[in-house]
Enzyme design. Structure first.
Site, PDB file in Angstrom:
ATOM      1  N   ALA A  47      36.528  46.722  41.536  1.00  0.00           N
ATOM      2  CA  ALA A  47      36.474  47.408  42.968  1.00  0.00           C
ATOM      3  C   ALA A  47      37.770  47.694  43.502  1.00  0.00           C
ATOM      4  O   ALA A  47      38.799  46.990  43.217  1.00  0.00           O
ATOM      5  CB  ALA A  47      35.729  46.250  43.667  1.00  0.00           C
ATOM      6  N   GLY A  62      34.817  44.887  38.487  1.00  0.00           N
ATOM      7  CA  GLY A  62      33.852  45.940  38.736  1.00  0.00           C
ATOM      8  C   GLY A  62      33.475  46.730  37.591  1.00  0.00           C
ATOM      9  O   GLY A  62      32.542  47.624  37.214  1.00  0.00           O
ATOM     10  N   GLU A 120      31.723  45.326  34.923  1.00  0.00           N
ATOM     11  CA  GLU A 120      30.388  45.043  35.623  1.00  0.00           C
ATOM     12  C   GLU A 120      29.538  46.357  35.606  1.00  0.00           C
ATOM     13  O   GLU A 120      28.153  46.326  35.159  1.00  0.00           O
ATOM     14  CB  GLU A 120      30.337  44.339  37.015  1.00  0.00           C
ATOM     15  CG  GLU A 120      30.983  43.106  36.936  1.00  0.00           C
ATOM     16  CD  GLU A 120      31.157  42.725  38.588  1.00  0.00           C
ATOM     17  OE1 GLU A 120      31.819  43.019  39.125  1.00  0.00           O
ATOM     18  OE2 GLU A 120      30.525  41.359  38.694  1.00  0.00           O
ATOM     19  N   GLU A 145      38.473  38.578  38.924  1.00  0.00           N
ATOM     20  CA  GLU A 145      38.556  38.040  40.433  1.00  0.00           C
ATOM     21  C   GLU A 145      38.926  36.989  40.795  1.00  0.00           C
ATOM     22  O   GLU A 145      39.580  36.814  41.976  1.00  0.00           O
ATOM     23  CB  GLU A 145      36.869  38.352  40.729  1.00  0.00           C
ATOM     24  CG  GLU A 145      36.442  39.610  40.582  1.00  0.00           C
ATOM     25  CD  GLU A 145      35.732  40.083  39.440  1.00  0.00           C
ATOM     26  OE1 GLU A 145      36.011  39.444  38.381  1.00  0.00           O
ATOM     27  OE2 GLU A 145      34.893  40.924  39.233  1.00  0.00           O
TER      28      GLU A 145
HETATM   29  N1  CAA Z   1      42.059  48.253  43.387  1.00  0.00           N
HETATM   30  C1  CAA Z   1      43.003  49.031  43.919  1.00  0.00           C
HETATM   31  N2  CAA Z   1      43.903  49.571  43.182  1.00  0.00           N
HETATM   32  C2  CAA Z   1      44.098  49.549  42.043  1.00  0.00           C
HETATM   33  C3  CAA Z   1      43.349  48.680  41.385  1.00  0.00           C
HETATM   34  C4  CAA Z   1      41.999  47.793  41.889  1.00  0.00           C
HETATM   35  N3  CAA Z   1      41.077  47.438  41.385  1.00  0.00           N
HETATM   36  N4  CAA Z   1      43.804  48.471  39.975  1.00  0.00           N
HETATM   37  C5  CAA Z   1      44.847  49.132  39.963  1.00  0.00           C
HETATM   38  N5  CAA Z   1      45.140  49.653  41.146  1.00  0.00           N
HETATM   39  C6  CAA Z   1      46.381  50.807  41.367  1.00  0.00           C
HETATM   40  C7  CAA Z   1      47.504  49.720  41.569  1.00  0.00           C
HETATM   41  O1  CAA Z   1      47.537  49.062  42.927  1.00  0.00           O
HETATM   42  C8  CAA Z   1      48.413  50.953  41.464  1.00  0.00           C
HETATM   43  O2  CAA Z   1      48.630  51.614  42.940  1.00  0.00           O
HETATM   44  P1  CAA Z   1      50.119  51.942  43.068  1.00  0.00           P
HETATM   45  O3  CAA Z   1      50.759  52.890  41.846  1.00  0.00           O
HETATM   46  O4  CAA Z   1      49.973  52.809  44.413  1.00  0.00           O
HETATM   47  O5  CAA Z   1      50.819  50.674  43.244  1.00  0.00           O
HETATM   48  C9  CAA Z   1      47.761  51.790  40.452  1.00  0.00           C
HETATM   49  O6  CAA Z   1      46.410  51.541  40.465  1.00  0.00           O
HETATM   50  C10 CAA Z   1      48.315  51.606  39.019  1.00  0.00           C
HETATM   51  O7  CAA Z   1      48.062  50.119  38.734  1.00  0.00           O
HETATM   52  P2  CAA Z   1      49.296  49.300  38.125  1.00  0.00           P
HETATM   53  O8  CAA Z   1      50.620  49.632  38.628  1.00  0.00           O
HETATM   54  O9  CAA Z   1      48.944  47.782  38.267  1.00  0.00           O
HETATM   55  O10 CAA Z   1      49.120  49.367  36.680  1.00  0.00           O
HETATM   56  P3  CAA Z   1      49.633  48.400  35.260  1.00  0.00           P
HETATM   57  O11 CAA Z   1      49.326  49.405  34.061  1.00  0.00           O
HETATM   58  O12 CAA Z   1      50.712  47.862  35.670  1.00  0.00           O
HETATM   59  O13 CAA Z   1      48.268  47.233  35.182  1.00  0.00           O
HETATM   60  C11 CAA Z   1      46.054  46.716  35.497  1.00  0.00           C
HETATM   61  C12 CAA Z   1      47.003  47.699  34.932  1.00  0.00           C
HETATM   62  C13 CAA Z   1      46.178  45.251  34.750  1.00  0.00           C
HETATM   63  C14 CAA Z   1      44.406  46.855  35.312  1.00  0.00           C
HETATM   64  C15 CAA Z   1      46.392  46.060  36.953  1.00  0.00           C
HETATM   65  O14 CAA Z   1      46.189  47.360  37.787  1.00  0.00           O
HETATM   66  C16 CAA Z   1      45.289  45.332  37.624  1.00  0.00           C
HETATM   67  O15 CAA Z   1      45.335  44.024  37.242  1.00  0.00           O
HETATM   68  N6  CAA Z   1      44.545  45.831  38.561  1.00  0.00           N
HETATM   69  C17 CAA Z   1      43.333  44.993  39.311  1.00  0.00           C
HETATM   70  C18 CAA Z   1      42.470  44.481  38.279  1.00  0.00           C
HETATM   71  C19 CAA Z   1      41.349  43.551  39.145  1.00  0.00           C
HETATM   72  O16 CAA Z   1      41.589  42.260  39.688  1.00  0.00           O
HETATM   73  N7  CAA Z   1      40.131  44.009  39.178  1.00  0.00           N
HETATM   74  C20 CAA Z   1      38.989  43.281  39.872  1.00  0.00           C
HETATM   75  C21 CAA Z   1      38.811  43.910  41.217  1.00  0.00           C
HETATM   76  S1  CAA Z   1      37.579  42.912  42.424  1.00  0.00           S
HETATM   77  C22 CAA Z   1      36.204  43.402  41.548  1.00  0.00           C
HETATM   78  O17 CAA Z   1      36.160  44.175  40.960  1.00  0.00           O
HETATM   79  C23 CAA Z   1      35.167  42.766  42.568  1.00  0.00           C
HETATM   80  C24 CAA Z   1      33.790  43.006  41.834  1.00  0.00           C
HETATM   81  O18 CAA Z   1      33.150  42.132  41.104  1.00  0.00           O
HETATM   82  C25 CAA Z   1      33.038  43.999  42.293  1.00  0.00           C
END
Ligand code: CAA
Length: 257
Positions: free
Chosen positions: A65, A108, A111, A131
């Site tokens: 998400a 998500g 999911e 999460e």
């Molecule tokens: N939401 C919003 N932006 C996101 C995102 C997310 N879930 N995941 C990545 N991005 C964005 C980053 O903020 C970054 O943006 P900027 O360039 O503007 O800084 C861009 O995408 C690239 O990401 P990274 O620089 O972090 O890339 P990376 O290769 O270093 O890492 C990753 C990749 C490990 C996937 C890391 O991005 C990450 O951990 N992302 C979040 C994963 C996460 O926590 N997902 C769960 C979300 S909550 C959810 O989904 C709730 C639910 O059950 C419905």
């Protein structure tokens, strides 16, 4: 169709929906979900489409998400509007849908892959429910479908630790049905989709409905449901055609009737 966050294409009887928000690793913002929902409605309404493939990029199926959209939400705003409810369009889609996963399928992203009927993954795929690291818990089935896919202990490990598993582990635990090299992912997904697409559409939909019933019913109830759907296939021309074709040693010619 003019989409900003997805791409939509059709090949034979297969619709290919690609999540396309590369700057944010296909984070599932509201606008993307809205577009995905429209594309699924379109694929559903078109009787020439028998199967949908849902894919992302080589780097990310979807990283979850959209955290920047979620960060200011409150309990009250969630009660007023359950934004995850819109995601259920994927799990309630009636035609077969295959998730073709490369790279990150987190939160998500994992999911929505699990909402699909079959997951095929590339060798660079990574699955997880991180999460907990954000101070929250999964919200689109991560605590429910994951248990059914991989069992309680592994699901608990992933949900409680926020850890990430690779494609090999996902295959070993039954989360995915097939693991293929990244450069063969599109080809292998298309092969399976084309094989499924040759079947009768109403029969495919009944078969899918019968399998999904097993998630929410006792064995006895599920068997009754399956038997009724089996019997109902005998109202279709395609059932007659399938059996006649077999007995006449020729391929069936299904017409979705
Ligand atoms: N939401 C919003 N932006 C996101 C995102 C997310 N879930 N995941 C990545 N991005 C964005 C980053 O903020 C970054 O943006 P900027 O360039 O503007 O800084 C861009 O995408 C690239 O990401 P990274 O620089 O972090 O890339 P990376 O290769 O270093 O890492 C990753 C990749 C490990 C996937 C890391 O991005 C990450 O951990 N992302 C979040 C994963 C996460 O926590 N997902 C769960 C979300 S909550 C959810 O989904 C709730 C639910 O059950 C419905």
């Amino acid at each position: 169709m003019n989409y900003k966050n997805i791409k939509y294409a059709e090949q034979n009887k297969v619709a290919i929906i690609q999540l396309h928000r590369p700057k944010f690793l296909n984070a599932l913002c509201d606008e993307l979900i809205e577009e995905l929902s429209n594309a699924l409605d379109y694929a559903n309404s078109n009787n020439d489409i028998h199967v949908v493939i849902l894919k992302g990029s080589e780097k990310a199926f979807a990283a979850g998400a959209d955290i920047s959209e979620m960060k200011n939400l409150t309990l009250l705003s969630h009660i007023k509007e359950d934004f995850i409810a819109k995601w259920e369009k994927i799990s309630t889609f009636k035609k077969p849908i295959i998730a073709s996963v490369a790279g990150y399928a987190l939160g998500g992203g994992c999911e929505i892959a699990m909402m699909c009927d079959i997951i095929i993954a590339a060798d660079n795929a990574k699955f997880g429910q991180p999460e907990i690291n954000l101070g929250t818990i999964p919200a689109a089935g991560g605590t429910q479908r994951l248990v059914k896919a991989v069992g309680k202990s592994k699901a608990m490990e992933l949900v409680l630790s926020g850890g990430i598993i690779d494609a090999k582990e996902a295959l070993d635990f039954g989360l995915i049905s097939k693991l293929v090299p990244l450069n063969d992912l599109d080809n292998q997904t298309a092969l399976l989709a084309n094989k499924i697409a040759k079947k009768s559409l109403p029969i495919l939909m009944l078969a899918k409905e019968a399998v999904l019933k097993s998630f929410e019913s006792s064995l006895k109830e599920g068997m009754v449901f399956e038997r009724k759907l089996f019997q109902s296939t005998f109202a279709l021309e395609d059932r007659k055609e399938g059996m006649e074709a077999f007995l006449n040693k020729r391929p069936p010619n299904f017409n979705n009737n």
